[in-house]
Design a protein around this motif. Structure first.
Motif, mmCIF file in Angstrom:
data_model
loop_
_atom_site.group_PDB
_atom_site.id
_atom_site.type_symbol
_atom_site.label_atom_id
_atom_site.label_comp_id
_atom_site.label_asym_id
_atom_site.label_seq_id
_atom_site.Cartn_x
_atom_site.Cartn_y
_atom_site.Cartn_z
ATOM 1 N N UNK A 220 40.893 33.792 37.350
ATOM 2 C CA UNK A 220 40.979 34.820 38.403
ATOM 3 C C UNK A 220 39.796 34.741 39.354
ATOM 4 N N UNK A 221 38.600 34.517 38.816
ATOM 5 C CA UNK A 221 37.425 34.431 39.679
ATOM 6 C C UNK A 221 37.552 33.251 40.625
ATOM 7 N N UNK A 222 37.981 32.105 40.108
ATOM 8 C CA UNK A 222 38.177 30.944 40.973
ATOM 9 C C UNK A 222 39.207 31.249 42.059
ATOM 10 N N UNK A 223 40.332 31.844 41.660
ATOM 11 C CA UNK A 223 41.383 32.134 42.639
ATOM 12 C C UNK A 223 40.880 33.060 43.737
ATOM 13 N N UNK A 224 40.203 34.140 43.344
ATOM 14 C CA UNK A 224 39.743 35.121 44.325
ATOM 15 C C UNK A 224 38.720 34.507 45.278
ATOM 16 N N UNK B 68 25.503 26.729 37.536
ATOM 17 C CA UNK B 68 26.015 25.652 36.690
ATOM 18 C C UNK B 68 27.377 25.970 36.090
ATOM 19 N N UNK B 69 27.878 27.198 36.235
ATOM 20 C CA UNK B 69 29.156 27.598 35.648
ATOM 21 C C UNK B 69 30.285 26.739 36.223
ATOM 22 N N UNK B 70 31.289 26.461 35.390
ATOM 23 C CA UNK B 70 32.401 25.597 35.810
ATOM 24 C C UNK B 70 33.131 26.154 37.028
ATOM 25 N N UNK B 71 33.236 27.455 37.125
ATOM 26 C CA UNK B 71 33.906 28.047 38.287
ATOM 27 C C UNK B 71 33.132 27.738 39.555
ATOM 28 N N UNK B 72 31.806 27.915 39.514
ATOM 29 C CA UNK B 72 30.999 27.669 40.705
ATOM 30 C C UNK B 72 31.044 26.195 41.105
ATOM 31 N N UNK C 161 33.409 38.708 38.567
ATOM 32 C CA UNK C 161 34.635 38.656 37.778
ATOM 33 C C UNK C 161 34.527 37.903 36.469
ATOM 34 N N UNK C 162 33.382 37.269 36.213
ATOM 35 C CA UNK C 162 33.249 36.437 35.010
ATOM 36 C C UNK C 162 32.856 37.231 33.777
ATOM 37 N N UNK C 163 32.448 38.488 33.960
ATOM 38 C CA UNK C 163 32.004 39.298 32.821
ATOM 39 C C UNK C 163 33.217 39.883 32.096
ATOM 40 N N UNK C 164 33.034 40.258 30.848
ATOM 41 C CA UNK C 164 34.050 41.003 30.121
ATOM 42 C C UNK C 164 34.872 40.203 29.133
ATOM 43 N N UNK C 165 34.823 38.875 29.151
ATOM 44 C CA UNK C 165 35.517 38.089 28.149
ATOM 45 C C UNK C 165 37.035 38.050 28.290
ATOM 46 N N UNK C 166 37.574 38.371 29.453
ATOM 47 C CA UNK C 166 39.017 38.320 29.674
ATOM 48 C C UNK C 166 39.495 36.875 29.574
ATOM 49 N N UNK C 167 40.672 36.701 28.989
ATOM 50 C CA UNK C 167 41.263 35.376 28.823
ATOM 51 C C UNK C 167 41.329 34.622 30.153
#
Length: 714
Positions: free
Chosen positions: A561-565, A590-594, A550-556
């Motif tokens: 959303x990735x964190x929530x899902x 290392x991504x902030x979501x992970x 869900x992190x691809x595509x540059x969506x605001x």
């Protein structure tokens, strides 16, 4: 009229007292008849009497309440939609405007002299001795007789036809029925929501808590208080087809089922439910976003469960967000509104932080269960075997879980077998003929399908570009491919796939949930539908196949959303006595979501998201509105988009981005261009949009869709 019209029509009132505002009336419209609603406001005094056509009939239906009429007007003004188009959503069961047909039955008659009384006839007479008329089928079953016996008794004058009173379609839920024991924190939250529901005043409360903390049981107490006060309650779920476990919990708490409202209801059920709601005979209704437009006469509580879900945004027709409109309807109804989520949206978090919403938080799982341990699997260091998609650590964890007799889940938010098919000879990618989207292979059904327009075709025998035979190959995994890999790794495991392709509706969802609960499934493989509120007591391991998807595509909102899902799907593990584990396969540990998923610190993650958006006035610290231009010819779409760009509003705090081709530049055969209006939070976008659109002439073959507060950018 429930038509995409901006204005009301004037008619001559029928003889007698004029029908009050809200009355449903049958009127002539052109050469046909149509049903409309008597609306508020004055008639057009410039219209001569001779031009007015007369109302044909005032329908015998509960009038539309003033609250619902104001809601229709409010939604139309906010979304820049024709009021008639919004009204159509509030008249979604036209058959309900006709009173239900009376049902015939039998009642006791005065027995004539000399009538023969057989044992069978005696049983019928005894049954009807209380004076209450009954349906023929009910009498025959209760008395153990055939319909022929009833016909003979009627001919003999022992029983007579009678009209049956209409019975309530929905059994009343019992608010006094005891619910499960609540812990101290749950009890405090329930007390706060009960107090809000009992005030008969508008309020909005954000109810948050870790997965499994008992948020549903807590807001059930607000429903109970609403029932005690004689008002109606509405619960919105993001996907009502997946509500089997929710309904079980509701029946256990209140002893009766609620009314349901979703797209898969039969026409008769929709008619009966709409009428029951309008007559106040449906005390609690649970439904999808469209239930917000049902004719509740005294709505006292609205609950939006999983309030962060984008499924609450309607993208076609009248474009609106049901979560936001729920708050508006609650305000107009002087009702309480509860927004519930383990991973609330940044918009709701900000509203709670600024005091617009009250908030209550449940920090621990109910019953002492611990939150699952989350571990990252770095795919750069532990890659899967060639041609496989499950890494060695995940394979080992699933094997150990199954060996202990516990259940495991593999999660991949991608339907089908493979998201893309290409030719190994020339590199040609199989594309939808109607959309700028790749065709997804569904190997089990032997078809290639577009998930945007529904186009489907058989897999080609040869490449359509270079003609090379049998040269197409699947690229990437979908849940079917994960199932294939799991079948080879654990052939003895009983497997179940839960995706929108395999779970067709409420019955299938209930059957799947029962199979998992009853331990008829060892390994569950699913898409995002498995993340929404399920309680699987024996599931202890969740493996996410592609956490980066869900992190691809540059969506605001991609990170949010990735964190929530992923947080929600991780919450399916270890919900009872056995501890849970979650393994996230990622190329970016290392991504902030992970890192936020490992730490479980939702507050820190949301704070970082807020700080990233605040300087640029991105939502919720600014306003957005999108214009989507579409036409069958690309030049027509380009021309109107260019004209809109040249006429774009300006000024301090106002910025227009575009026009530019939409990410899905062709959708269902129409070429699409987008413009995005961005303003400061204190600037109302609707007046800007109305003035902007008024400056540009749009041909009839070109559509311009307005999306206020967009959540997606495709």
């Amino acid at each position: 009229m429930p038509l995409p019209l901006a204005d009301a029509y004037d008619y001559r009132a029928p003889a007698g007292p004029p029908p009050p505002a809200g009355s449903f009336v049958l009127v002539p419209l052109g050469t046909r008849r149509a049903i409309g609603v008597v609306w508020d406001g004055e008639a057009d005094s410039r219209l001569p009497e001779s031009r007015l056509r007369a109302v044909i009939e005032v329908l015998d239906a509960p009038p539309m309440t003033a609250t619902l009429r104001r809601f229709v007007d409010w939604v139309a003004a906010y979304t820049l939609s024709p009021p008639g188009a919004v009204l159509r959503m509030a008249m979604s069961a036209p058959a309900a405007l006709e009173p239900p047909a009376p049902q015939a039955g039998w009642r006791l008659a005065s027995a004539p002299e000399g009538a023969r009384i057989t044992p069978a006839r005696r049983r019928v007479l005894d049954l009807l001795a209380d004076g209450r008329p009954r349906a023929g089928g009910e009498i025959a079953e209760a008395a153990g007789v055939t319909p022929a016996v009833l016909r003979g008794m009627a001919e003999a004058g022992l029983i007579a036809p009678a009209l049956l009173p209409h019975r309530p379609r929905f059994a009343p839920p019992d608010p006094a029925r005891p619910g499960p024991a609540l812990g101290p924190e749950q009890q405090a939250a329930a007390d706060l929501l009960r107090e809000a529901a009992g005030r008969r005043a508008f309020s909005t409360t954000l109810l948050t808590g870790v997965t499994g903390s008992g948020k549903t049981e807590v807001y059930f107490e607000a429903i109970a208080e609403t029932l005690r006060s004689g008002r109606q309650a509405l619960v919105l779920l993001p996907e009502i087809a997946l509500s089997a476990q929710w309904l079980e919990r509701f029946r256990a708490r209140f002893g009766a089922a609620p009314a349901l409202w979703h797209s898969e209801l039969t026409a008769r059920t929709r008619r009966d439910t709409w009428r029951a709601v309008a007559e106040g005979q449906a005390p609690v209704l649970v439904g999808a976003r469209s239930a917000l437009f049902l004719p509740f006469p005294d709505l006292g509580l609205i609950v939006v469960d999983e309030e962060h879900e984008t499924a609450f945004k309607q993208e076609e027709g009248v474009v609106y967000h049901a979560r936001d409109m729920a708050v508006v309807r609650a305000r107009l109804s002087e009702a309480a509104c509860v927004l519930a989520s383990a991973t609330p949206s940044l918009e709701s978090v900000t509203n709670a932080a600024t005091g617009r919403y009250a908030s209550v938080h449940l920090p621990a799982r109910h019953g002492g269960a611990a939150m699952p341990q989350v571990t990252l699997v770095d795919l750069r260091r532990s890659p899967p075997e060639r041609g496989r998609f499950l890494s060695p650590p995940l394979v080992a964890a699933v094997g150990e879980t199954l060996a202990r007799g516990e259940q495991a889940m593999l999660f991949l938010n991608r339907r089908g077998y493979a998201p893309m098919t290409l030719c190994r000879a020339c590199g040609h990618r199989l594309r939808c003929p109607n959309c700028t989207a790749w065709l997804v292979e569904h190997r089990a059904a032997r078809r290639l399908q577009c998930h945007h327009c529904g186009h489907a075709e058989a897999p080609p025998e040869a490449c359509p570009s270079c003609g090379a035979p049998h040269s197409t190959v699947p690229i990437g995994p979908g849940v079917e491919r994960v199932l294939e890999e799991a079948s080879a790794l654990w052939p003895e495991a009983r497997r179940l796939v839960m995706a929108s392709d395999t779970i067709a509706g409420p019955a299938a969802a209930a059957a799947a949930a029962a199979a998992i609960r009853d331990r008829e499934v060892d390994l569950l493989i699913g898409t995002q539908i498995v993340a929404k509120g399920w309680h699987f007591p024996h599931l202890t391991l969740v493996g996410v196949v592609d956490a980066d998807l869900g992190l691809a595509g540059g969506d605001l909102r991609a990170a949010e959303r990735t964190f929530q899902l992923l947080h929600q799907v991780a919450g399916r593990a270890g919900r009872e006595e056995h501890p849970g584990r979650v393994l996230l396969q990622t190329f970016a540990p290392e991504h902030a979501v992970m890192q936020a998923l490992v730490s479980g610190d939702l507050d820190a993650f949301m704070a970082a998201e807020a700080e990233a958006r605040r300087p640029g006035h991105w939502p919720p610290f600014g306003r957005l509105a999108a214009l989507i231009v579409s036409a069958e010819e690309d030049r027509a779409a380009d021309r109107v988009a260019r004209d809109l760009g040249l006429a774009a509003p300006g000024g301090e705090g106002v910025e227009v981005l575009g026009p530019a081709p939409a990410p899905l530049a062709i959708l269902r055969g129409r070429h699409r261009r987008r413009l995005l209006l961005k303003t400061r939070r204190d600037i109302a976008v609707q007046p800007l949009l109305r003035a902007w659109l008024a400056r540009v002439e749009v041909p009839g073959h070109v559509r311009v869709q307005v999306d206020v507060d967009p959540v997606g950018f495709l």
